[in-house]
Design a protein around this motif. Structure first.
Motif, short mmCIF file in Angstrom:
data_model
loop_
_atom_site.label_atom_id
_atom_site.label_comp_id
_atom_site.label_asym_id
_atom_site.label_seq_id
_atom_site.Cartn_x
_atom_site.Cartn_y
_atom_site.Cartn_z
N PRO A 244 11.99 -41.88 -55.61
CA PRO A 244 12.60 -41.81 -56.94
C PRO A 244 11.65 -41.17 -57.95
O PRO A 244 10.46 -41.43 -57.94
CB PRO A 244 12.85 -43.29 -57.29
CG PRO A 244 12.91 -43.98 -55.97
CD PRO A 244 11.96 -43.24 -55.08
N GLY A 245 12.20 -40.30 -58.76
CA GLY A 245 11.42 -39.67 -59.81
C GLY A 245 10.65 -38.43 -59.37
O GLY A 245 9.99 -37.80 -60.19
N VAL A 246 10.70 -38.10 -58.08
CA VAL A 246 9.99 -36.91 -57.59
C VAL A 246 11.00 -36.05 -56.84
O VAL A 246 11.30 -36.29 -55.67
CB VAL A 246 8.80 -37.28 -56.67
CG1 VAL A 246 8.05 -36.02 -56.27
CG2 VAL A 246 7.88 -38.28 -57.34
N ALA B 88 16.12 -48.28 -47.54
CA ALA B 88 15.96 -47.47 -48.75
C ALA B 88 14.51 -47.49 -49.22
O ALA B 88 13.87 -48.56 -49.29
CB ALA B 88 16.87 -47.98 -49.85
N ALA B 89 13.99 -46.33 -49.52
CA ALA B 89 12.59 -46.20 -49.91
C ALA B 89 12.26 -46.97 -51.18
O ALA B 89 11.12 -47.37 -51.39
CB ALA B 89 12.24 -44.73 -50.08
N ASP B 90 13.25 -47.23 -52.01
CA ASP B 90 13.00 -47.90 -53.29
C ASP B 90 13.50 -49.34 -53.33
O ASP B 90 13.61 -49.93 -54.40
CB ASP B 90 13.62 -47.10 -54.43
CG ASP B 90 15.13 -46.97 -54.30
OD1 ASP B 90 15.69 -47.36 -53.25
OD2 ASP B 90 15.75 -46.47 -55.27
N GLY C 128 12.82 -33.63 -54.62
CA GLY C 128 12.50 -32.90 -53.39
C GLY C 128 11.49 -33.55 -52.49
O GLY C 128 11.17 -33.00 -51.44
N LEU C 129 10.95 -34.72 -52.86
CA LEU C 129 9.97 -35.39 -52.00
C LEU C 129 10.66 -36.50 -51.22
O LEU C 129 11.09 -37.51 -51.77
CB LEU C 129 8.82 -35.98 -52.82
CG LEU C 129 7.77 -36.76 -52.00
CD1 LEU C 129 7.15 -35.86 -50.94
CD2 LEU C 129 6.72 -37.34 -52.90
N TYR C 130 10.81 -36.27 -49.92
CA TYR C 130 11.43 -37.23 -49.02
C TYR C 130 10.35 -37.77 -48.09
O TYR C 130 9.42 -37.03 -47.73
CB TYR C 130 12.52 -36.57 -48.18
CG TYR C 130 13.70 -36.12 -49.01
CD1 TYR C 130 14.83 -36.91 -49.09
CD2 TYR C 130 13.68 -34.92 -49.70
CE1 TYR C 130 15.92 -36.52 -49.84
CE2 TYR C 130 14.77 -34.51 -50.45
CZ TYR C 130 15.88 -35.32 -50.52
OH TYR C 130 16.95 -34.93 -51.27
N HIS C 131 10.49 -39.00 -47.71
CA HIS C 131 9.52 -39.55 -46.78
C HIS C 131 10.17 -40.58 -45.88
O HIS C 131 11.25 -41.10 -46.16
CB HIS C 131 8.32 -40.16 -47.53
CG HIS C 131 8.69 -41.36 -48.34
ND1 HIS C 131 8.51 -42.64 -47.90
CD2 HIS C 131 9.24 -41.47 -49.56
CE1 HIS C 131 8.91 -43.49 -48.82
NE2 HIS C 131 9.36 -42.80 -49.84
#
Length: 152
Positions: free
Chosen positions: A63-65, A106-108, A67-70
């Motif tokens: 979140p907030g970046v 979910a990453a967040d 195009g940055l997926y991880h």
């Protein structure tokens, strides 16, 4: 992790092919795949398993970046999960969505969760989860032979 030196570099960790652990793995692999032998080229890698407080991966866009997926913290299951995780991540990156329910990875998912905001709390939760991740190991009670019941 605090005990690791500040300049710790995972890529500097090396395991040799003649390590007893690696030798056992190669022996087992040879039993399953007879064409593997001492001349078979291979690379042995090492790593530290990463865990989240619920032992589930962190996947998605940060979140907030833009195009940055991880995808990380697979709790030692990344190799088994990689085919579907790869598909899911490709969907997210290419289409911005996927047909799979990702709420549980979910990453967040911990961002605003009470009790997960302070490092000390997260460490405690992760420690508790990791300490029982493989189940409780109990030593069997050893009964001296002189106390065993005699056969009837």
């Amino acid at each position: 992790m605090e005990k690791l030196p500040k300049d710790f570099d995972m890529s500097a960790m090396k395991v040799t092919r003649d390590s007893i652990h690696v030798a056992c793995l190669i022996d087992l692999a040879q039993k399953r795949f007879p064409w593997i032998n001492e001349r078979t080229p291979m690379t042995v890698t090492t790593g530290i398993m990463t865990f989240t407080p619920d032992s589930k991966a962190l996947c998605g866009q940060l979140p907030g970046v833009q195009g940055l997926y991880h995808c990380s913290c697979c709790s030692g299951h990344g190799i088994m999960q990689s085919p579907i995780i790869g598909k899911v991540m490709a969907d997210l990156i290419l289409d911005g969505k996927t047909k799979y329910d990702l709420d549980f990875i979910a990453a967040d998912r911990f961002f605003d969760l009470p009790g997960y905001q302070e490092r000390a709390d997260i460490k405690r939760i992760c420690y508790d989860m990791y300490s029982s991740y493989y189940g409780k190991v109990e030593r069997p009670e050893v009964v001296p032979a002189t106390q065993l019941p005699l056969p009837a």
